[in-house]
Design a protein around this motif. Sequence first.
Motif, PDB file in Angstrom:
ATOM      1  N   GLN A 143       0.828  -1.204   0.000  1.00 25.53           N
ATOM      2  CA  GLN A 143       0.000   0.000   0.000  1.00 25.53           C
ATOM      3  C   GLN A 143       0.863   1.254   0.000  1.00 25.53           C
ATOM      4  O   GLN A 143       0.550   2.235  -0.684  1.00 25.53           O
ATOM      5  CB  GLN A 143      -0.927  -0.009   1.214  1.00 25.53           C
ATOM      6  N   GLN A 144       1.957   1.228   0.761  1.00 24.02           N
ATOM      7  CA  GLN A 144       2.853   2.388   0.770  1.00 24.02           C
ATOM      8  C   GLN A 144       3.477   2.589  -0.605  1.00 24.02           C
ATOM      9  O   GLN A 144       3.597   3.727  -1.086  1.00 24.02           O
ATOM     10  CB  GLN A 144       3.947   2.216   1.811  1.00 24.02           C
ATOM     11  N   MET A 145       3.856   1.498  -1.251  1.00 24.51           N
ATOM     12  CA  MET A 145       4.434   1.609  -2.590  1.00 24.51           C
ATOM     13  C   MET A 145       3.405   2.112  -3.593  1.00 24.51           C
ATOM     14  O   MET A 145       3.729   2.898  -4.491  1.00 24.51           O
ATOM     15  CB  MET A 145       5.027   0.266  -3.006  1.00 24.51           C
ATOM     16  N   GLY A 167       5.555   2.456  10.365  1.00 27.15           N
ATOM     17  CA  GLY A 167       4.824   1.224  10.634  1.00 27.15           C
ATOM     18  C   GLY A 167       5.224   0.031   9.796  1.00 27.15           C
ATOM     19  O   GLY A 167       4.544  -0.999   9.838  1.00 27.15           O
ATOM     20  N   LEU A 168       6.304   0.141   9.054  1.00 23.91           N
ATOM     21  CA  LEU A 168       6.703  -0.953   8.165  1.00 23.91           C
ATOM     22  C   LEU A 168       7.844  -1.773   8.769  1.00 23.91           C
ATOM     23  O   LEU A 168       8.667  -1.262   9.533  1.00 23.91           O
ATOM     24  CB  LEU A 168       7.142  -0.398   6.806  1.00 23.91           C
ATOM     25  N   ASP A 174      13.770  -1.257   3.788  1.00 24.16           N
ATOM     26  CA  ASP A 174      14.901  -1.360   2.860  1.00 24.16           C
ATOM     27  C   ASP A 174      14.434  -1.209   1.416  1.00 24.16           C
ATOM     28  O   ASP A 174      15.102  -0.569   0.593  1.00 24.16           O
ATOM     29  CB  ASP A 174      15.621  -2.694   3.032  1.00 24.16           C
ATOM     30  N   LYS A 175      13.283  -1.773   1.096  1.00 26.73           N
ATOM     31  CA  LYS A 175      12.741  -1.660  -0.262  1.00 26.73           C
ATOM     32  C   LYS A 175      12.332  -0.227  -0.565  1.00 26.73           C
ATOM     33  O   LYS A 175      12.558   0.283  -1.674  1.00 26.73           O
ATOM     34  CB  LYS A 175      11.555  -2.608  -0.440  1.00 26.73           C
ATOM     35  N   GLU A 194      10.938  12.195   7.895  1.00 22.78           N
ATOM     36  CA  GLU A 194      11.014  10.920   8.610  1.00 22.78           C
ATOM     37  C   GLU A 194      11.263  11.140  10.100  1.00 22.78           C
ATOM     38  O   GLU A 194      12.004  12.042  10.487  1.00 22.78           O
ATOM     39  CB  GLU A 194      12.165  10.063   8.066  1.00 22.78           C
ATOM     40  N   GLN A 195      10.651  10.295  10.915  1.00 19.77           N
ATOM     41  CA  GLN A 195      11.092  10.151  12.297  1.00 19.77           C
ATOM     42  C   GLN A 195      12.265   9.189  12.369  1.00 19.77           C
ATOM     43  O   GLN A 195      13.045   9.223  13.320  1.00 19.77           O
ATOM     44  CB  GLN A 195       9.953   9.633  13.174  1.00 19.77           C
ATOM     45  N   ASN A 196      12.390   8.326  11.349  1.00 19.20           N
ATOM     46  CA  ASN A 196      13.500   7.381  11.289  1.00 19.20           C
ATOM     47  C   ASN A 196      14.735   8.121  10.784  1.00 19.20           C
ATOM     48  O   ASN A 196      15.061   8.122   9.604  1.00 19.20           O
ATOM     49  CB  ASN A 196      13.153   6.216  10.360  1.00 19.20           C
TER      50      ASN A 196
END
Length: 240
Positions: A143-145, A167-168, A174-175, A194-196
Amino acid sequence: MSKTLDNALDIQVKGLNVFYGPVHAVKGVNLTIEAGKITAIVGANGAGKTSTLKAIVGGVKSSGTVLLGDESINHLPVHERVRKGIVLCPEGRGIFYSLTVKENLLAGAYLNKKPDLDFVFDVFPFLKDRLNQIAGTLSGGEQQMLAIARALMANPRYLLLDEPSLGLAPIIIDKIVDVVKLINSRGITVVLVEQNTSVALSISHYGYVLENGRVALEGDAKQLLGSDLVREKYLGGVKK
C-alpha cells in the motif's frame, strides 16, 4: 523507461510560519531544497515536519515565502503547485482502499494529460500484475508503494514523501529506501520527512533537524548522521 528532468529549480522556503489556532507549529523555518537532490527533514513527532511539507504544497494556511526558483508560489492553490511538479505523498498512505490499483493510479494522474504507467511499472514492477486488485487487500508495504506510485503518476519534478517508512517492517523499509534512491536517480528531487533519522540521513544529500517548529540543525546529511548531538538525541546514543 528512463526519466530525466531538465531545467530543475531549487525550492526556497523563507520565514515559514504555520498556526493551528493558538498553536504555533512552524516558527520561521528557512529551507533550501536543492534540485536533483534528496533533502531530509527529520525530528521527533510534533516537530513541525508534516506542517512544513503541507505548507510547501499549499495544503495548509501559512505565512512566509515559498519560491520555485525566483518565482513566489505563495498565491497558488494546491492543484497549481501540482501542475508545477510539486507533489506530496502524505503520511498514512491515503490510498482509496475500495478502488483497484489501477483506479488509484489513475486518480494520481488527474492533472496529467500523459500519465506514464511504464515509468511507474519500471519503479514498481509488481503493480503491473495487480492492476485489478482491490487496493485495500494489499499488504501494508504494498500500500505504501502504491501511494508513492500514485504520486509519481502526477509527473512530479519534486516528490515530497511524508513518513514513508512509518509502521513498516525493516525488510520493507529497505525496499522503500531503494525506491527513493531509484526515483532520485531519474532526476526527481525528493524531500524525505522521517522520524526514522538514521534511514533518512543515510540516503540524503542534505538534512534539516526540526525541533519544536524550528530548524535546530542543518548540514550535509552524512555529517549530521555522524554528529554526536544527532546520535544522542535521535539515534539512542548508538554510534553509527
